[in-house]
Scaffold this active site. Structure first.
Site, short mmCIF file in Angstrom:
data_model
loop_
_atom_site.label_atom_id
_atom_site.label_comp_id
_atom_site.label_asym_id
_atom_site.label_seq_id
_atom_site.Cartn_x
_atom_site.Cartn_y
_atom_site.Cartn_z
N ARG A 100 38.63 41.31 31.59
CA ARG A 100 37.31 41.88 31.35
C ARG A 100 37.45 42.99 30.31
O ARG A 100 38.46 43.65 30.22
CB ARG A 100 36.73 42.48 32.64
N TYR B 181 37.02 34.40 28.70
CA TYR B 181 37.72 34.82 29.92
C TYR B 181 36.74 34.92 31.09
O TYR B 181 35.65 35.51 30.96
CB TYR B 181 38.44 36.17 29.71
N LYS C 202 30.55 39.00 38.14
CA LYS C 202 30.38 40.44 37.97
C LYS C 202 29.02 40.76 37.33
O LYS C 202 28.37 41.75 37.69
CB LYS C 202 31.50 41.00 37.10
N HIS D 264 30.94 45.48 45.71
CA HIS D 264 32.23 44.87 45.34
C HIS D 264 33.10 44.87 46.59
O HIS D 264 34.04 45.65 46.70
CB HIS D 264 32.84 45.73 44.21
N SER E 210 39.71 46.75 41.73
CA SER E 210 40.36 45.50 41.34
C SER E 210 41.86 45.57 41.58
O SER E 210 42.48 46.60 41.31
CB SER E 210 40.12 45.23 39.86
N CYS F 162 43.73 45.64 44.29
CA CYS F 162 44.30 46.47 45.37
C CYS F 162 44.49 45.61 46.62
O CYS F 162 44.59 46.14 47.72
CB CYS F 162 43.38 47.63 45.71
N ASN G 170 44.01 39.45 49.52
CA ASN G 170 45.00 39.39 50.61
C ASN G 170 44.41 39.83 51.94
O ASN G 170 44.62 39.20 52.96
CB ASN G 170 46.22 40.28 50.28
N ASP H 101 35.38 39.10 47.34
CA ASP H 101 35.10 39.95 46.18
C ASP H 101 33.73 40.62 46.20
O ASP H 101 33.61 41.76 45.77
CB ASP H 101 35.24 39.12 44.89
N SER I 48 46.53 36.35 35.19
CA SER I 48 46.25 34.91 35.27
C SER I 48 45.57 34.62 36.61
O SER I 48 45.73 35.38 37.57
CB SER I 48 47.53 34.10 35.12
N ARG I 49 44.82 33.55 36.65
CA ARG I 49 43.89 33.35 37.76
C ARG I 49 43.92 31.94 38.32
O ARG I 49 44.31 30.99 37.65
CB ARG I 49 42.46 33.62 37.25
N ARG J 44 44.45 52.96 45.96
CA ARG J 44 45.89 53.19 45.90
C ARG J 44 46.14 54.67 45.72
O ARG J 44 45.91 55.20 44.63
CB ARG J 44 46.42 52.52 44.63
N ASN K 166 48.13 45.05 58.28
CA ASN K 166 46.90 45.82 58.08
C ASN K 166 45.89 45.55 59.20
O ASN K 166 44.99 46.34 59.45
CB ASN K 166 46.28 45.53 56.71
C1 OXD Z 1 37.92 42.18 39.36
C2 OXD Z 1 37.91 40.76 39.72
O1 OXD Z 1 38.39 42.52 38.27
O2 OXD Z 1 37.49 40.44 40.84
O3 OXD Z 1 37.47 42.98 40.17
O4 OXD Z 1 38.27 39.92 38.89
MN MN Z 2 36.58 42.07 41.88
#
Ligand code: OXD
Ligand code: MN
Length: 586
Positions: A69, A197, A206, A226, A248, A250, A254, A277, A369-370, A401, A497
């Site tokens: 982004r 992208y 977003k 978010h 993003s 963090c 997971n 997300d 990468s995604r 963090r 967690n």
């Molecule tokens: C971000 C995403 O950058 O979810 O927050 O891709």
């Molecule tokens: Mn995000």
């Protein structure tokens, strides 16, 4: 496909501007998608992967100047600058339309314009909102089909209505000097140009579901956040839901799919993923806050995703997935990325498509990468994933963090204090956005890059919502990233967690203890269920400690951040800051 005059008139205008050779409506059918895949394969836009090992999976490489982004080139365009506040880039809407029209002019000549009708949220849900994205990229079409609900049912649901979000995306020349991601919340419009992208071009994500939706949420009395959404099922079969905001990269994906530690699994605890997300939240008839995930897929960061770190995310990507900018293993035509396992392929191409040798030390996959994977493929997807009414939220969790300042977990004293905690969130920057990596930055509610209006107004909206929700969720802050003096993480994170989430849910039911500190309620080591966990009480005491001196230091940063908003900052938050200052004074 439709007789909706608002839709047809707008498409005609965009056609006249971009002059595509052809126009194709996306109906969401498998037949049509297969034709598009064949075309994209023929041009090299996508590569079909090993269909025995990864059925329905493809690889795509973006241009090398187009991998994340671009916050510096992302604009909120309105009539008045003050509407977007000091943390957004602003352009006057008329000027922006004029400037970008020059770039869009003739940009689809020789190309096809695809018209994608999509819904954020399940069609028919009171939460759902409709968008139409015009794009000249098949990659975008194939991703949007995974990430949103696409096709004829959406356009039928829209009927004759003018209430849809108008998105225009053109790859143009992928010129990064003329790359713009522009939002016009006053016109329900998004214009994206010169990028391919995901975060810049999958306009439902977003751009719509956060930036435009946050604007709509304020206007209409709901919230676009978010946040991940997960459910924890206890051995009695009761499920309680949590939504959580982290900046993003963090570990939102997971946490959203975490696997409970063995001891809890054995007792019958389960975790269900509703979203990783974005959450749209509304006040339900029962006075609680209800949430849906408006997306239909995961656009997750690949590096670091493994069977060990996120079994469920990896499992979600084993079919019908698009991989972007990962390593291509030429021996068996599969994909690889750093952190997947310890065996990088020998005969492989890196994310740029160049011959790659892992032993030379250079990374093979781009750090950002995604994978784009359908959410319903997730082994722990919630049975409420497609629910029209969403799920009731017991707790809202913020996090970031912080090596030292924030303890593992603490609870806000009230909704207002919780909004303050969200407003002071801070974290280190990561590779998900372009720019420096590893710098601490304030990211209130993890919305800094995604709030479509003045963040001081956004805080005011949160405060307002708190007054309107008869039974509001309780608010917490977590920090999985406390380190020792050598920079080593003290908390194991990942599945463990869950132990913290269980304390959180117990607090919501008045079943767990805590001590009051300067920053809010913090558990003692004994309050966290550590059955089967190899972390000493001393370490737990350490990560649950609150060092007032560090907070005094942090207050300087908070004040600097708040100062950006001048006197538009809600007084309630200034009061909370004053309380924090008084509580931590020497
Ligand atoms: C971000 C995403 O950058 O979810 O927050 O891709
Ligand atoms: Mn995000």
């Amino acid at each position: 496909m439709t007789n909706n005059v608002h839709v047809l008139k707008w498409i005609d205008e965009m056609k006249a501007l971009t002059t595509p050779d052809e126009v194709v409506w996306i109906d969401g059918s498998e037949e049509q998608l297969e034709i598009l895949r064949q075309q994209a394969m023929a041009t090299g836009e996508i590569i079909k992967l090993n269909q025995d090992k990864l059925p329905g999976c493809y690889l795509h490489r973006t241009a090398i100047n187009d991998v994340a982004r671009v916050e510096g080139r992302t604009f909120i365009c309105t009539k008045k600058k003050e509407d977007v506040g000091p943390t957004n880039n602003w352009m006057n809407s008329d000027e922006c339309y004029e400037k970008l029209s020059k770039l869009y002019k003739g940009s689809m000549k020789g190309r096809t314009m695809y018209i994608i009708p999509y819904s954020m949220g399940v069609v028919g849900s009171p939460f759902a909102k409709i968008g139409i994205e015009l794009t000249d990229s098949i990659y975008v079409v194939l991703n949007m089909v995974i990430m949103t609900r696409v096709g004829k049912t959406v356009i039928d649901a829209l009927g004759d209505d003018a209430g849809f979000i108008k998105g225009l995306h053109a790859k143009a020349d992928l010129d990064d000097n003329n790359r713009y991601i522009c939002h016009f919340p006053e016109d329900n419009t998004i214009w994206s140009i010169n990028s391919g992208y995901g975060g810049n071009v999958l306009l439902g994500k977003k751009c719509f579901a956060l930036r435009i939706a946050s604007w709509l949420g304020r206007k209409e009395g709901w919230m676009a956040e978010h946040m991940l959404i997960l459910g924890i099922e206890n051995p009695q079969g009761e499920i309680k839901y949590i939504s959580a905001a982290f900046p993003s990269a963090c570990g939102k994906t997971n946490l959203a799919m975490l696997i409970p530690p063995e001891v809890f699994k054995a007792k019958g605890y389960k975790v269900w993923c509703v979203g990783d997300d974005i959450a749209w939240l509304r006040i339900g008839e029962d006075g609680r806050l209800w949430a849906v995930n408006p997306e239909a897929g995961f656009f997750g960061v690949a590096p670091g995703t493994s069977e060990k770190t996120n079994f469920n995310a990896l499992a979600s990507t084993r079919k019908n997935t698009i991989f972007t900018n990962v390593v291509h293993n030429l021996d068996d035509n599969t994909v690889w990325w750093e952190g997947l396992d310890k065996n990088p392929p020998k005969n492989a191409l890196n994310w740029k498509g160049e011959k790659w040798d892992a032993s030379l030390g250079e990374k093979g996959a781009h750090p950002n990468s995604r994978f784009t994977a359908p959410a319903i493929q997730c082994p722990c997807v919630s049975s409420e994933f497609n629910s029209l009414k969403g799920v009731p939220i017991s707790a809202i969790v913020f996090g970031g963090r912080r090596a030292k300042t924030a303890p593992l977990v603490y609870q806000a004293r009230s909704w207002q204090h919780g909004v303050f905690i969200g407003s002071i969130m801070a974290s280190e920057t990561t590779a998900a956005a372009t720019g420096a990596v590893g710098v601490v930055r304030r990211d209130p509610m993890a919305m800094l890059p995604f709030c479509g209006y003045d963040m001081a107004q956004y805080f005011a909206h949160w405060l307002e919502m708190g007054k309107k929700i008869p039974n509001p969720p309780m608010i917490f802050n977590v920090n999985w990233f406390r380190t020792d003096n050598d920079g080593k993480f003290l908390w194991p994170g990942f599945g463990d967690n869950m132990r913290v989430l269980m304390w959180i849910l117990d607090r919501c039911e008045g079943k767990a203890d805590a001590r009051e500190t300067a920053i809010g309620y913090v558990p003692s080591a004994k309050d966290i269920n550590c059955e089967g966990l190899d972390v000493s009480t001393e370490v737990l005491d350490e990560i649950l400690s609150v060092d007032n001196a560090l907070w005094r230091e942090d207050i300087k940063g908070i004040k600097e951040f708040y100062a950006k908003f001048g006197d538009t900052m809600p007084k309630e938050l200034l009061d909370e800051l004053a309380t924090l200052e008084a509580n931590t004074a020497e």
